[in-house]
Design an enzyme around this catalytic site. Structure first.
Site, PDB file in Angstrom:
ATOM      1  N   ARG A 229      61.901  64.742  39.245  1.00 17.88           N
ATOM      2  CA  ARG A 229      62.643  66.105  39.322  1.00 17.88           C
ATOM      3  C   ARG A 229      62.190  66.850  40.354  1.00 17.88           C
ATOM      4  NH1 ARG A 229      66.404  69.680  37.442  1.00 17.88           N
ATOM      5  NH2 ARG A 229      65.417  71.542  36.613  1.00 17.88           N
TER       6      ARG A 229
ATOM      7  N   GLU B  16      47.152  49.336   6.678  1.00 14.41           N
ATOM      8  CA  GLU B  16      48.300  50.180   6.977  1.00 14.41           C
ATOM      9  C   GLU B  16      47.838  51.227   7.854  1.00 14.41           C
ATOM     10  OE1 GLU B  16      51.339  49.970   7.121  1.00 14.41           O
ATOM     11  OE2 GLU B  16      51.979  52.062   7.285  1.00 14.41           O
TER      12      GLU B  16
END
Ligand SMILES: Cc1cc2nc3c(=O)[nH]c(=O)nc-3n(C[C@H](O)[C@H](O)[C@H](O)COP(=O)(O)OP(=O)(O)OC[C@H]3O[C@@H](n4cnc5c(N)ncnc54)[C@H](O)[C@@H]3O)c2cc1C
Length: 385
Positions: free
Chosen positions: A270, A244
């Site tokens: 942008r 994990e």
């Protein structure tokens, strides 16, 4: 990439198709509503993603760990929380079941878990602290042919949706903290009388992973639901939970890539004073380069560590390092991505700030990076690197 071969590429293609057609369209809605991504979880089972490294005997693909890492990275680029639900199921609960289960237990629980027909959760953490085992109080006592369990767990992923819970409980006779090493694992089915499941918490990130409490009041389970050796669970958990921790490497990498890709595109799109932010500001370009460099450094660490894992290394220390580095890089890149978006980066609908929120939780959920760093120090001192 040096770590891609034909078999891995095939699985990666399946994962990319799944992400593009099914995961991406649902990602924002899942983050906003915090609903468990049940249909995606089930599809992950159908596609074999819940049992990549499980042997074919128990329904898995018998594949390698690198393939799993590639799939987790791909999913985390769009919906990190799906990898969290998969990890709690396959790596935390499934890892312990695969390592400690008898053939009968594996046939009964691991086979349907691999196909996604049942969901699993792993209950370890208690209110007294995640890594603070000496003060854990959930206790199992053998009475005739049954274990009787009393106590409670907190912050458990997949609650409510899970059909089966792998739960750690004290089985030692003594109750003094010094004697509490006697911890064992148990398989508990949802709906067992005396077993209650709480309501999922509202969290900063990992929306949809259904995290909350479970409790036991004279909960009776069959004697054969003891998982692994009596009193030997903590040592096994130290090894099995490593998978994990390893997975936080590719998950952190995917989160960072997801945030970076959005920020890079935004800085090109942008325009101010006739120039994109990328062309206008050196600081924007340099931020992106630094983010990219961190991502590529993490990628190198992730796939070299997974290569060691595939060669049979337990990766006890390096697996914990991956969790720490995965959390660090994803948090950094996620934070900078918001900054590059300016004001709109703070708006949930823009879809960029959720990567940072998920990265922040990555540093705590399952084990805090500080406690793992302490583990690494002990492993280094004992030359177990
Ligand atoms: C979203 C989410 C999902 C989770 N899912 C699961 C699950 O499925 N199953 C499960 O069992 N648990 C789960 N947990 C619990 C998680 O493992 C714990 O939160 C984590 O281990 C930290 O424990 P704690 O929260 O009790 O913090 P505490 O133990 O109170 O620690 C607080 C802080 O103190 C420091 N600290 C604590 N211990 C040490 C140490 N040994 N060395 C150095 N510093 C230390 C760290 O900075 C830590 O963050 C989940 C948590 C979250 C947030």
């Amino acid at each position: 990439m040096w770590y891609i071969n034909e078999d891995r590429q095939l699985m990666l293609n399946v994962a990319r198709d799944f992400v593009e057609k099914e995961v991406k369209p649902a990602a924002m809605e899942i983050d906003k509503t915090s609903r468990f991504p049940m249909e995606l979880f089930k599809r992950a089972g159908e596609l074999g993603f819940l049992g990549i490294t499980i042997s074919e005997e128990f329904g898995g693909l018998g594949g390698d760990h690198t393939t799993l890492a590639l799939i987790l990275e791909e999913i985390a680029k769009s919906l990190p929380v799906l990898t969290v639900a998969m990890g709690a199921h396959s790596l935390l609960a499934g890892g312990l079941l695969n390592m400690l289960g008898t053939p009968e237990q594996k046939k009964k629980y691991l086979v349907p878990a691999v196909s996604g027909d049942i969901i699993m959760a792993c209950g370890n953490t208690e209110a007294s602290g995640g890594a603070n085992y000496p003060e854990h109080t959930t206790r199992a006592v053998l009475e005739g042919e049954e274990w009787v369990i009393n106590g409670g767990k907190v912050l458990i992923s997949n609650i409510g949706v899970a059909d089966v819970y792998i739960v750690l409980a004290l089985t030692s006779e003594q109750l003094t903290p010094a004697d509490r090493a006697g911890m064992s694992a148990f398989i508990i089915e949802a709906g067992t009388p005396g077993f209650d499941v709480g309501i999922p918490e509202h969290k900063l990130g990992w929306h949809g992973s259904a995290t909350g409490s479970i409790s036991f009041k004279n909960c009776r389970i069959p004697k054969e639901n003891l998982l692994g050796p009596l009193g030997g669970c903590l040592q096994a958990m130290f090894v099995s939970a490593t998978d994990e921790f390893l997975s936080c490497g590719p998950v952190g990498l995917g989160i960072a890539e997801g945030a970076y890709e959005m920020a890079f595109k935004y800085s090109l799109d942008r325009v101010q004073c006739g120039q994109s932010m990328f062309d206008r500001f050196q600081v924007t370009r340099h931020k992106l380069v630094k983010m990219y460099t961190e991502i590529e450094s993490l990628r190198a660490l992730v796939y070299s560590t997974y290569a060691m894992k595939d060669q049979g290394d337990l990766c006890l220390a390096s697996g914990r390092m991956l969790k720490c580095k995965g959390a660090e890089v994803s948090e950094y890149v996620g934070r900078e991505a918001i900054q590059l978006f300016g004001g709109v980066g703070t708006i949930v609908d823009t879809g960029v700030e959720r990567f940072w929120r998920d990265a922040k939780v990555l540093a705590i959920g399952g084990a805090s990076v500080e406690s793992l760093t302490d583990n690494i120090a002990t492993l280094i001192k004992n030359n177990m690197i």
